[in-house]
Design an enzyme around this catalytic site. Structure first.
Site, PDB file in Angstrom:
ATOM      1  N   ARG A  69       0.844  -1.183   0.000  1.00 50.84           N
ATOM      2  CA  ARG A  69       0.000   0.000   0.000  1.00 50.84           C
ATOM      3  C   ARG A  69       0.891   1.250   0.000  1.00 50.84           C
ATOM      4  O   ARG A  69       1.967   1.265   0.609  1.00 50.84           O
ATOM      5  CB  ARG A  69      -0.915   0.021   1.231  1.00 50.84           C
ATOM      6  N   HIS A 101      -1.804  -0.271  -9.940  1.00 55.65           N
ATOM      7  CA  HIS A 101      -2.408  -1.199  -8.979  1.00 55.65           C
ATOM      8  C   HIS A 101      -2.865  -2.483  -9.675  1.00 55.65           C
ATOM      9  O   HIS A 101      -4.042  -2.876  -9.584  1.00 55.65           O
ATOM     10  CB  HIS A 101      -3.572  -0.533  -8.225  1.00 55.65           C
TER      11      HIS A 101
HETATM   12  P1  NDP Z   1      -1.394 -11.203   4.937  1.00 46.56           P
HETATM   13  O1  NDP Z   1      -2.301 -10.736   6.012  1.00 46.56           O
HETATM   14  O2  NDP Z   1      -1.375 -12.642   4.585  1.00 46.56           O
HETATM   15  O3  NDP Z   1       0.111 -10.799   5.308  1.00 46.56           O
HETATM   16  C1  NDP Z   1       0.436  -9.550   5.844  1.00 46.56           C
HETATM   17  C2  NDP Z   1       1.881  -9.597   6.289  1.00 46.56           C
HETATM   18  O4  NDP Z   1       2.273  -8.291   6.700  1.00 46.56           O
HETATM   19  C3  NDP Z   1       2.106 -10.542   7.479  1.00 46.56           C
HETATM   20  O5  NDP Z   1       3.319 -11.217   7.346  1.00 46.56           O
HETATM   21  C4  NDP Z   1       2.170  -9.571   8.640  1.00 46.56           C
HETATM   22  O6  NDP Z   1       2.928 -10.006   9.754  1.00 46.56           O
HETATM   23  C5  NDP Z   1       2.862  -8.403   8.003  1.00 46.56           C
HETATM   24  N1  NDP Z   1       2.634  -7.173   8.773  1.00 46.56           N
HETATM   25  C6  NDP Z   1       1.481  -6.535   9.035  1.00 46.56           C
HETATM   26  N2  NDP Z   1       1.693  -5.477   9.834  1.00 46.56           N
HETATM   27  C7  NDP Z   1       3.017  -5.452  10.081  1.00 46.56           C
HETATM   28  C8  NDP Z   1       3.844  -4.612  10.845  1.00 46.56           C
HETATM   29  N3  NDP Z   1       3.367  -3.573  11.545  1.00 46.56           N
HETATM   30  N4  NDP Z   1       5.168  -4.891  10.911  1.00 46.56           N
HETATM   31  C9  NDP Z   1       5.674  -5.951  10.232  1.00 46.56           C
HETATM   32  N5  NDP Z   1       4.940  -6.792   9.476  1.00 46.56           N
HETATM   33  C10 NDP Z   1       3.623  -6.539   9.415  1.00 46.56           C
HETATM   34  O7  NDP Z   1      -1.717 -10.321   3.665  1.00 46.56           O
HETATM   35  P2  NDP Z   1      -1.404 -10.661   2.121  1.00 46.56           P
HETATM   36  O8  NDP Z   1      -0.020 -11.155   2.041  1.00 46.56           O
HETATM   37  O9  NDP Z   1      -2.485 -11.465   1.542  1.00 46.56           O
HETATM   38  O10 NDP Z   1      -1.496  -9.201   1.481  1.00 46.56           O
HETATM   39  C11 NDP Z   1      -0.635  -8.179   1.929  1.00 46.56           C
HETATM   40  C12 NDP Z   1      -1.039  -6.854   1.328  1.00 46.56           C
HETATM   41  O11 NDP Z   1      -0.696  -6.815  -0.053  1.00 46.56           O
HETATM   42  C13 NDP Z   1      -2.550  -6.555   1.328  1.00 46.56           C
HETATM   43  O12 NDP Z   1      -2.969  -6.084   2.587  1.00 46.56           O
HETATM   44  C14 NDP Z   1      -2.651  -5.501   0.270  1.00 46.56           C
HETATM   45  O13 NDP Z   1      -2.422  -4.237   0.852  1.00 46.56           O
HETATM   46  C15 NDP Z   1      -1.501  -5.833  -0.671  1.00 46.56           C
HETATM   47  N6  NDP Z   1      -1.970  -6.359  -1.951  1.00 46.56           N
HETATM   48  C16 NDP Z   1      -1.729  -5.611  -3.082  1.00 46.56           C
HETATM   49  C17 NDP Z   1      -2.124  -6.059  -4.313  1.00 46.56           C
HETATM   50  C18 NDP Z   1      -1.791  -5.289  -5.544  1.00 46.56           C
HETATM   51  O14 NDP Z   1      -2.299  -5.605  -6.614  1.00 46.56           O
HETATM   52  N7  NDP Z   1      -0.934  -4.290  -5.452  1.00 46.56           N
HETATM   53  C19 NDP Z   1      -2.869  -7.318  -4.449  1.00 46.56           C
HETATM   54  C20 NDP Z   1      -3.022  -8.054  -3.218  1.00 46.56           C
HETATM   55  C21 NDP Z   1      -2.587  -7.569  -2.023  1.00 46.56           C
HETATM   56  P3  NDP Z   1       2.535 -11.363  10.538  1.00 46.56           P
HETATM   57  O15 NDP Z   1       3.066 -12.469   9.657  1.00 46.56           O
HETATM   58  O16 NDP Z   1       3.250 -11.265  11.811  1.00 46.56           O
HETATM   59  O17 NDP Z   1       1.031 -11.373  10.660  1.00 46.56           O
HETATM   60  C1  OXD Z   2      -5.927  -6.243  -2.778  1.00 48.64           C
HETATM   61  C2  OXD Z   2      -5.529  -5.387  -3.842  1.00 48.64           C
HETATM   62  O1  OXD Z   2      -5.886  -5.823  -1.631  1.00 48.64           O
HETATM   63  O2  OXD Z   2      -5.940  -5.625  -4.973  1.00 48.64           O
HETATM   64  O3  OXD Z   2      -6.308  -7.372  -3.042  1.00 48.64           O
HETATM   65  O4  OXD Z   2      -4.759  -4.457  -3.635  1.00 48.64           O
END
Ligand code: NDP
Ligand code: OXD
Length: 306
Positions: free
Chosen positions: A221, A269
């Site tokens: 993000r 995106h």
């Molecule tokens: P998950 O919830 O599976 O993973 C999130 C990860 O981020 C976890 O490892 C989590 O840690 C870590 N995290 C969260 N907060 C913190 C923090 N404060 N400090 C350190 N690590 C942190 O989400 P996804 O992997 O499925 O997706 C991640 C993000 O990718 C989505 O929220 C979205 O914003 C983005 N996304 C973007 C897309 C695009 O097209 N650009 C498409 C899909 C997703 P922990 O393992 O400890 O829980």
């Molecule tokens: C998602 C994204 O969060 O598309 O899945 O960014």
């Protein structure tokens, strides 16, 4: 038949086709014409949506990210279920591999040189297979990225909120370890959610820890990055390039510095896009589990913010 209302993203007819294709007993409605529904599938619902759909019991996010729901006027006790992969993880892995290889192997420069009939000698420089690549966020997306990078020979690091153990990856957890994770990385891939804790995390001091010439790739993000600090680090020559798929404001406003900076590549995106058939199947399975009184995975923890 169960009624589900969709808001934002794709049209109801497209979702209906997805649910029909997997044989789910779900009737999809547009927000304007929906009967009272217990289930919603939402992307960035407009103000007032939840007030006009008071019978909702569960809201599914059309994406992995849920900040669009957490920031909305939805009732705080309404459960949010996010997408878990649903066809996005392989796309994200491909995007990251493309960005990292493009940078670390100088593909743009070399192709331009060759195209100009120029410096073929440059092709003989050894490929950077021993480069250090770090992934911020070790959830569904981050682990898919690491699995795709693993066979390429890089020294891999990962960073998450809570400790993770991933074979072949030097894992770090928590804010106290962030500098150690960043130190000397040649490429940084970010797939973190937007939360209060991740906002403005990458600033001038953090960029300074990366190796000279490093790549910053952000597909999590836009709020993660202090934009002015990234531009300054690129302008000073400390950072080599940025590949950005997500931004504080989307679409990027015309004239934004990212659109004209020579070291910045932007994509709109699209690193991983919602796949209607796989998403419909995942949502249908979870609705069936809820109907059977079972718990479902992917429930968002409001306190954590993801
Ligand atoms: P998950 O919830 O599976 O993973 C999130 C990860 O981020 C976890 O490892 C989590 O840690 C870590 N995290 C969260 N907060 C913190 C923090 N404060 N400090 C350190 N690590 C942190 O989400 P996804 O992997 O499925 O997706 C991640 C993000 O990718 C989505 O929220 C979205 O914003 C983005 N996304 C973007 C897309 C695009 O097209 N650009 C498409 C899909 C997703 P922990 O393992 O400890 O829980
Ligand atoms: C998602 C994204 O969060 O598309 O899945 O960014």
């Amino acid at each position: 038949m169960l009624d589900l209302v969709v808001v934002g993203g794709y049209a109801a007819a497209e979702w209906q086709a997805g649910f029909d294709a997997c044989g789910a007993p779900i009737r999809v409605h547009d927000a304007d014409t929906a009967p009272p529904c217990r289930y919603a599938l939402a992307w960035a619902p407009p103000a007032g949506f939840f007030a006009s759909h008071p019978t909702l019991e569960v809201v599914f996010s059309m994406g992995a990210g849920v900040e669009h729901l957490l920031a909305s006027d939805m009732p705080r006790d309404l459960p949010i279920i996010r997408l878990e992969d649903a066809g996005m993880a392989p796309q994200m892995a491909g995007y990251a591999v493309w960005g990292v290889l493009r940078h670390l192997r100088n593909f743009d420069t070399l192709a331009a040189a060759a195209g100009a009939g120029g410096d073929w000698g440059a092709w003989r420089s050894p490929p950077a297979t021993d480069a250090r690549v770090g992934v911020m966020g070790l959830g569904v997306m981050g682990q898919a990225v690491l699995a795709a990078l693993a066979p390429l020979g890089f020294a891999l690091r990962g960073w998450s909120r809570t400790p993770r153990d991933i074979a072949g990856v030097e894992c770090h957890a928590g804010r106290a370890t962030l500098d150690r994770f960043l130190d000397g990385l040649d490429a940084l891939v970010c797939v973190l959610p937007h939360t209060p804790d991740t906002t403005d995390l990458l600033d001038a001091a953090r960029f300074a820890r990366l190796a000279p010439g490093a790549l910053v790739l952000n597909a999590g993000r836009g709020s993660l990055i202090v934009d002015a600090d990234l531009i300054a680090a690129l302008d000073s020559g400390h950072l080599g390039a940025a590949l950005l798929d997500v931004f504080r404001e989307e679409p990027l406003p015309a004239g934004h510095v990212y659109l004209r900076h020579p070291r910045v590549t932007v994509t709109p995106h699209i690193a991983a896009r919602t796949q209607i058939p796989l998403t419909a199947r995942q949502v249908a399975v979870k609705i069936a589990q809820i109907e059977a009184g079972q718990s479902v995975s992917g429930r968002v923890d409001r306190a954590r913010g993801y």
